[in-house]
Design a protein around this motif. Structure first.
Motif, PDB file in Angstrom:
ATOM      1  N   LEU A 237      24.171  -1.086   5.708  1.00  0.00           N
ATOM      2  CA  LEU A 237      23.770  -0.725   4.339  1.00  0.00           C
ATOM      3  C   LEU A 237      22.486  -1.454   3.941  1.00  0.00           C
ATOM      4  O   LEU A 237      21.581  -0.852   3.357  1.00  0.00           O
ATOM      5  CB  LEU A 237      24.900  -1.076   3.368  1.00  0.00           C
ATOM      6  N   PHE A 238      22.414  -2.750   4.280  1.00  0.00           N
ATOM      7  CA  PHE A 238      21.231  -3.542   3.927  1.00  0.00           C
ATOM      8  C   PHE A 238      19.977  -2.988   4.611  1.00  0.00           C
ATOM      9  O   PHE A 238      18.920  -2.840   3.987  1.00  0.00           O
ATOM     10  CB  PHE A 238      21.453  -5.002   4.336  1.00  0.00           C
ATOM     11  N   LEU A 239      20.087  -2.686   5.918  1.00  0.00           N
ATOM     12  CA  LEU A 239      18.941  -2.146   6.658  1.00  0.00           C
ATOM     13  C   LEU A 239      18.546  -0.768   6.141  1.00  0.00           C
ATOM     14  O   LEU A 239      17.352  -0.429   6.071  1.00  0.00           O
ATOM     15  CB  LEU A 239      19.263  -2.082   8.157  1.00  0.00           C
ATOM     16  N   PHE A 240      19.552   0.024   5.766  1.00  0.00           N
ATOM     17  CA  PHE A 240      19.263   1.344   5.202  1.00  0.00           C
ATOM     18  C   PHE A 240      18.497   1.207   3.881  1.00  0.00           C
ATOM     19  O   PHE A 240      17.524   1.930   3.627  1.00  0.00           O
ATOM     20  CB  PHE A 240      20.574   2.107   4.982  1.00  0.00           C
ATOM     21  N   GLN A 241      18.933   0.236   3.052  1.00  0.00           N
ATOM     22  CA  GLN A 241      18.235  -0.016   1.788  1.00  0.00           C
ATOM     23  C   GLN A 241      16.807  -0.499   2.038  1.00  0.00           C
ATOM     24  O   GLN A 241      15.868  -0.065   1.350  1.00  0.00           O
ATOM     25  CB  GLN A 241      18.997  -1.057   0.962  1.00  0.00           C
ATOM     26  N   ALA A 242      16.653  -1.400   3.026  1.00  0.00           N
ATOM     27  CA  ALA A 242      15.328  -1.933   3.340  1.00  0.00           C
ATOM     28  C   ALA A 242      14.395  -0.823   3.838  1.00  0.00           C
ATOM     29  O   ALA A 242      13.226  -0.735   3.424  1.00  0.00           O
ATOM     30  CB  ALA A 242      15.443  -3.037   4.391  1.00  0.00           C
ATOM     31  N   PHE A 243      14.907   0.035   4.738  1.00  0.00           N
ATOM     32  CA  PHE A 243      14.108   1.138   5.264  1.00  0.00           C
ATOM     33  C   PHE A 243      13.724   2.116   4.147  1.00  0.00           C
ATOM     34  O   PHE A 243      12.569   2.563   4.055  1.00  0.00           O
ATOM     35  CB  PHE A 243      14.898   1.872   6.356  1.00  0.00           C
ATOM     36  N   THR A 244      14.680   2.427   3.292  1.00  0.00           N
ATOM     37  CA  THR A 244      14.422   3.335   2.168  1.00  0.00           C
ATOM     38  C   THR A 244      13.351   2.761   1.247  1.00  0.00           C
ATOM     39  O   THR A 244      12.468   3.484   0.769  1.00  0.00           O
ATOM     40  CB  THR A 244      15.728   3.560   1.369  1.00  0.00           C
ATOM     41  N   LYS A 245      13.439   1.447   1.010  1.00  0.00           N
ATOM     42  CA  LYS A 245      12.464   0.802   0.139  1.00  0.00           C
ATOM     43  C   LYS A 245      11.062   0.869   0.727  1.00  0.00           C
ATOM     44  O   LYS A 245      10.070   1.093   0.014  1.00  0.00           O
ATOM     45  CB  LYS A 245      12.875  -0.666  -0.082  1.00  0.00           C
ATOM     46  N   VAL A 246      10.970   0.694   2.051  1.00  0.00           N
ATOM     47  CA  VAL A 246       9.655   0.784   2.725  1.00  0.00           C
ATOM     48  C   VAL A 246       9.054   2.174   2.549  1.00  0.00           C
ATOM     49  O   VAL A 246       7.872   2.326   2.204  1.00  0.00           O
ATOM     50  CB  VAL A 246       9.814   0.444   4.230  1.00  0.00           C
ATOM     51  N   ILE A 247       9.875   3.215   2.778  1.00  0.00           N
ATOM     52  CA  ILE A 247       9.391   4.592   2.637  1.00  0.00           C
ATOM     53  C   ILE A 247       8.970   4.869   1.202  1.00  0.00           C
ATOM     54  O   ILE A 247       7.911   5.483   0.949  1.00  0.00           O
ATOM     55  CB  ILE A 247      10.481   5.599   3.075  1.00  0.00           C
ATOM     56  N   LEU A 248       9.769   4.406   0.244  1.00  0.00           N
ATOM     57  CA  LEU A 248       9.430   4.620  -1.166  1.00  0.00           C
ATOM     58  C   LEU A 248       8.148   3.897  -1.541  1.00  0.00           C
ATOM     59  O   LEU A 248       7.331   4.416  -2.315  1.00  0.00           O
ATOM     60  CB  LEU A 248      10.579   4.139  -2.062  1.00  0.00           C
ATOM     61  N   ILE A 250       5.694   3.357   0.431  1.00  0.00           N
ATOM     62  CA  ILE A 250       4.606   4.169   1.000  1.00  0.00           C
ATOM     63  C   ILE A 250       4.268   5.324   0.053  1.00  0.00           C
ATOM     64  O   ILE A 250       3.103   5.604  -0.233  1.00  0.00           O
ATOM     65  CB  ILE A 250       4.997   4.692   2.393  1.00  0.00           C
ATOM     66  N   PHE A 251       5.327   5.999  -0.432  1.00  0.00           N
ATOM     67  CA  PHE A 251       5.120   7.089  -1.391  1.00  0.00           C
ATOM     68  C   PHE A 251       4.390   6.598  -2.641  1.00  0.00           C
ATOM     69  O   PHE A 251       3.449   7.244  -3.132  1.00  0.00           O
ATOM     70  CB  PHE A 251       6.464   7.696  -1.807  1.00  0.00           C
ATOM     71  N   ILE A 252       4.841   5.454  -3.160  1.00  0.00           N
ATOM     72  CA  ILE A 252       4.225   4.890  -4.370  1.00  0.00           C
ATOM     73  C   ILE A 252       2.765   4.523  -4.108  1.00  0.00           C
ATOM     74  O   ILE A 252       1.877   4.776  -4.939  1.00  0.00           O
ATOM     75  CB  ILE A 252       5.021   3.652  -4.845  1.00  0.00           C
ATOM     76  N   GLY A 253       2.518   3.931  -2.923  1.00  0.00           N
ATOM     77  CA  GLY A 253       1.130   3.576  -2.567  1.00  0.00           C
ATOM     78  C   GLY A 253       0.239   4.804  -2.491  1.00  0.00           C
ATOM     79  O   GLY A 253      -0.907   4.786  -2.978  1.00  0.00           O
ATOM     80  N   ILE A 254       0.767   5.878  -1.877  1.00  0.00           N
ATOM     81  CA  ILE A 254      -0.008   7.122  -1.769  1.00  0.00           C
ATOM     82  C   ILE A 254      -0.288   7.696  -3.161  1.00  0.00           C
ATOM     83  O   ILE A 254      -1.402   8.152  -3.462  1.00  0.00           O
ATOM     84  CB  ILE A 254       0.748   8.151  -0.903  1.00  0.00           C
ATOM     85  N   ARG A 255       0.737   7.655  -4.034  1.00  0.00           N
ATOM     86  CA  ARG A 255       0.560   8.177  -5.397  1.00  0.00           C
ATOM     87  C   ARG A 255      -0.508   7.394  -6.148  1.00  0.00           C
ATOM     88  O   ARG A 255      -1.398   7.976  -6.791  1.00  0.00           O
ATOM     89  CB  ARG A 255       1.889   8.110  -6.140  1.00  0.00           C
ATOM     90  N   GLN A 256      -0.441   6.073  -6.058  1.00  0.00           N
ATOM     91  CA  GLN A 256      -1.435   5.250  -6.751  1.00  0.00           C
ATOM     92  C   GLN A 256      -2.836   5.492  -6.192  1.00  0.00           C
ATOM     93  O   GLN A 256      -3.827   5.534  -6.939  1.00  0.00           O
ATOM     94  CB  GLN A 256      -1.053   3.772  -6.633  1.00  0.00           C
ATOM     95  N   LEU A 257      -2.916   5.660  -4.856  1.00  0.00           N
ATOM     96  CA  LEU A 257      -4.210   5.916  -4.217  1.00  0.00           C
ATOM     97  C   LEU A 257      -4.807   7.232  -4.722  1.00  0.00           C
ATOM     98  O   LEU A 257      -5.999   7.299  -5.060  1.00  0.00           O
ATOM     99  CB  LEU A 257      -4.033   5.960  -2.697  1.00  0.00           C
ATOM    100  N   PHE A 258      -3.979   8.266  -4.787  1.00  0.00           N
ATOM    101  CA  PHE A 258      -4.435   9.565  -5.297  1.00  0.00           C
ATOM    102  C   PHE A 258      -4.915   9.445  -6.739  1.00  0.00           C
ATOM    103  O   PHE A 258      -5.963   9.982  -7.108  1.00  0.00           O
ATOM    104  CB  PHE A 258      -3.290  10.595  -5.209  1.00  0.00           C
ATOM    105  N   VAL A 259      -4.107   8.755  -7.571  1.00  0.00           N
ATOM    106  CA  VAL A 259      -4.452   8.611  -8.992  1.00  0.00           C
ATOM    107  C   VAL A 259      -5.761   7.853  -9.162  1.00  0.00           C
ATOM    108  O   VAL A 259      -6.630   8.241  -9.960  1.00  0.00           O
ATOM    109  CB  VAL A 259      -3.305   7.920  -9.755  1.00  0.00           C
ATOM    110  N   ILE A 260      -5.931   6.762  -8.397  1.00  0.00           N
ATOM    111  CA  ILE A 260      -7.164   5.971  -8.511  1.00  0.00           C
ATOM    112  C   ILE A 260      -8.370   6.786  -8.043  1.00  0.00           C
ATOM    113  O   ILE A 260      -9.424   6.794  -8.693  1.00  0.00           O
ATOM    114  CB  ILE A 260      -7.038   4.668  -7.687  1.00  0.00           C
ATOM    115  N   ALA A 261      -8.202   7.489  -6.909  1.00  0.00           N
ATOM    116  CA  ALA A 261      -9.323   8.285  -6.365  1.00  0.00           C
ATOM    117  C   ALA A 261      -9.715   9.407  -7.317  1.00  0.00           C
ATOM    118  O   ALA A 261     -10.915   9.596  -7.634  1.00  0.00           O
ATOM    119  CB  ALA A 261      -8.924   8.861  -5.008  1.00  0.00           C
ATOM    120  N   ILE A 262      -8.740  10.153  -7.806  1.00  0.00           N
ATOM    121  CA  ILE A 262      -9.041  11.265  -8.727  1.00  0.00           C
ATOM    122  C   ILE A 262      -9.516  10.713 -10.066  1.00  0.00           C
ATOM    123  O   ILE A 262     -10.428  11.274 -10.700  1.00  0.00           O
ATOM    124  CB  ILE A 262      -7.789  12.147  -8.906  1.00  0.00           C
TER     125      ILE A 262
END
Length: 559
Positions: A237-248, A250-262
């Motif tokens: 469960l802990f590793l699943f949470q950690a992996f999920t957090k990493v993916i999220l 990444i999504f948040i980083g991509i969103r912020q990058l798009f917002v800053i660029a646009i």
């Protein structure tokens, strides 16, 4: 949600509606108030910095400092109201659980393991309260706050708002996809924790059996196997949470990058200012919490329902029949049983028993092993759900037990002798030690308190012999002197000499009480006692002479 669940939630929250509504409004105000730094950021970058005005900057910073102080005070006040309200609801739910558990038919309780009862009474009830609070308080707040954020984002820039919503929608789909897996893994961890709790309880309860049968290695292996399973499930469960957090992330980083660029392009195109872009990013970051709440809404509701289904097994099926404690016009009658019966697993144990017992009577119940003597005693004491009617003529008091009961299962616990003898009796504090010691002397247990600690010596039921446990139980009843005493084989663990003396002292001490007792030993029956025999699930009244004659006849036939 079922009607039973809704009724239970209304029961928990009905006298807290005003407080919950205040918490709702308070939280809404705090969330709206928390957007103030975004406005301050916009003012600093777009209105103060271009033509730097030190006085305006100082006033803005003072205002911001004032905002931080007020925000902290409001947050503390909200936390105080929140925790106080939740504590009151938790206390009410725990009290209701314990009350219901103690009201239930003993057979219904015994269907569940100790681990299940402990886990359900703690974890599941906590889950019900937390999930319902999240469902009915956090959800409407999240919907309102998310709507407000989306409105502000579109107010700042519509194009940027559309792109942000699309990216967040993609993140939400991913969150929904992993939520079910997370729920399943969490349930597995809960089940493994419950199993381990039950094994721990069994280990303590059966420690003598384990030692005598040399099962140490077996028990250690069993414990470690279940403990290892729990650890492995927890790690998964802990590793699943950690992996999920990493993916999220990444999504948040991509969103912020798009917002800053646009956003940078829109600033270059003079459709946006630097202050508004920074404010936009700050407001956008506030979307994470309400979105997470709304995404988990389905599973929050599912957790609420599943937890209630587990707990409802205890909350439902209370005893449908209990003894009635009233004052009868005929003051000499103490107990009336009208057509009482008991079935367990479709097997009739007691059938249409009628009985009237007068005050201060001494009743001996005889019968072969397995005839149902113990069951009848427990039934009269209100342990089982039964058919028919039982009426006890007494003035019930919450501070004084009107029934004293002794069964094979010892009720002693780890504590001092005095605590065991006076447990649950509010008026015990007025009882002098000399009185207690005198009663212990009558049951031949004075030697237990001759040590320096006296009545304050610590005992445990595993430290005492069967006879010592029986005598301590008898001593407790002698101190309480309840009006009605029910004893199941009260002296079976004593040698003959001790048995005769203790039984005589007990009867003399409790002479004003009505005593119902089971026995196989005719020598314990006094000539004045009324004798009942349980035969073919029914009571038959006998005389002592007939019983002795019958036994002598059987003996002569054998010889």
């Amino acid at each position: 949600m079922s009607k039973e669940l809704i009724s239970y939630l209304l029961f928990l929250f009905k006298d807290k509606k005003s407080k919950l509504f205040c918490i709702l409004l308070f939280k809404l105000f705090m969330l709206v108030f928390s957007l103030t730094p975004s406005y301050i950021t916009h003012q600093i970058f777009d209105n103060i910095l271009p033509n730097f005005d030190f006085s305006k900057m100082l006033i803005t910073l003072c205002f911001f400092f004032f905002f931080v102080i007020i925000s902290a005070l409001l947050e503390f006040t909200l936390s105080k109201i929140n925790i106080k309200t939740l504590t009151e609801i938790r206390k009410k739910s725990r009290q209701n659980f314990v009350s219901t558990l103690l009201d239930k038919d003993i057979l219904s309780v015994q269907k569940f393991s100790n681990g299940e009862i402990l886990y359900r009474g703690n974890q599941d009830i906590s889950m019900i309260i937390n999930s319902s609070f999240k469902l009915f308080i956090e959800t409407p707040i999240s919907i309102f706050f998310l709507s407000l954020i989306i409105f502000l984002l579109f107010k700042i820039n519509g194009s940027l708002g559309i792109i942000t919503i699309i990216l967040i929608f993609i993140e939400s789909i991913y969150n929904l996809a992993i939520s079910k897996k997370y729920k399943n893994k969490t349930d597995i961890v809960k089940e493994s924790e419950g199993r381990l709790l039950e094994i721990n309880k069994q280990l303590v309860d059966r420690i003598l059996f384990i030692k005598l049968n040399r099962l140490k290695t077996f028990e250690i292996d069993r414990f470690m196997k279940n403990y290892t399973d729990m650890i492995e499930h927890g790690q998964t469960l802990f590793l699943f949470q950690a992996f999920t957090k990493v993916i999220l992330n990444i999504f948040i980083g991509i969103r912020q990058l798009f917002v800053i660029a646009i956003g940078a392009y829109l600033i270059h195109d003079e459709q946006l200012t630097v202050g508004l872009l920074i404010a936009y990013i700050q407001i956008m970051q506030r979307m994470a919490s309400p979105i997470e709440t709304l995404i988990s809404l389905f599973y929050t509701q599912k957790e609420l329902v599943s937890s209630f289904e587990r707990v409802s097994a205890f909350l439902n099926q209370r005893k449908s029949n209990t003894e009635k404690v009233i004052e009868l016009e005929d003051n000499e009658v103490h107990l009336i049983c009208n057509s009482i019966g008991l079935k367990i697993n479709q097997k009739t144990l007691i059938d249409n028993v009628n009985l009237k017992i007068y005050k201060r009577e001494k009743i001996a119940i005889l019968g072969e092993s397995g005839s149902g003597k113990s069951t009848l005693c427990k039934l009269i004491a209100g342990i089982y759900d039964y058919t028919g009617k039982i009426v006890i003529n007494t003035k019930k008091s919450d501070n004084y037990p009107y029934i004293g009961f002794l069964v094979d299962e010892s009720s002693l616990f780890r504590g001092t002798i005095k605590e065991n003898l006076l447990y649950g009796w509010d008026e015990a504090k007025y009882l002098k030690n000399d009185v207690i010691i005198d009663v212990l002397d009558k049951v031949r247990l004075k030697y237990l308190v001759l040590q320096p600690k006296g009545l304050d010596i610590e005992i445990d039921k595993n430290m005492l012999s069967k006879g010592e446990k029986q005598r301590l139980e008898l001593a407790r009843i002698m101190l309480l002197k309840p009006e009605l005493i029910i004893l199941d084989e009260p002296t079976s663990g004593l040698d003959r000499e001790t048995e005769i003396e203790v039984w005589r002292n007990f009867r003399e001490h409790c002479s004003n009480s009505t005593i119902i007792y089971t026995t196989h030993d005719l020598e314990l029956i006094y000539p004045t006692d009324r004798i009942l025999s349980l035969e073919a699930n029914q009571l038959v009244e006998l005389s002592l002479d007939k019983i002795v004659t019958k036994q002598n006849k059987s003996l002569s036939e054998v010889t």
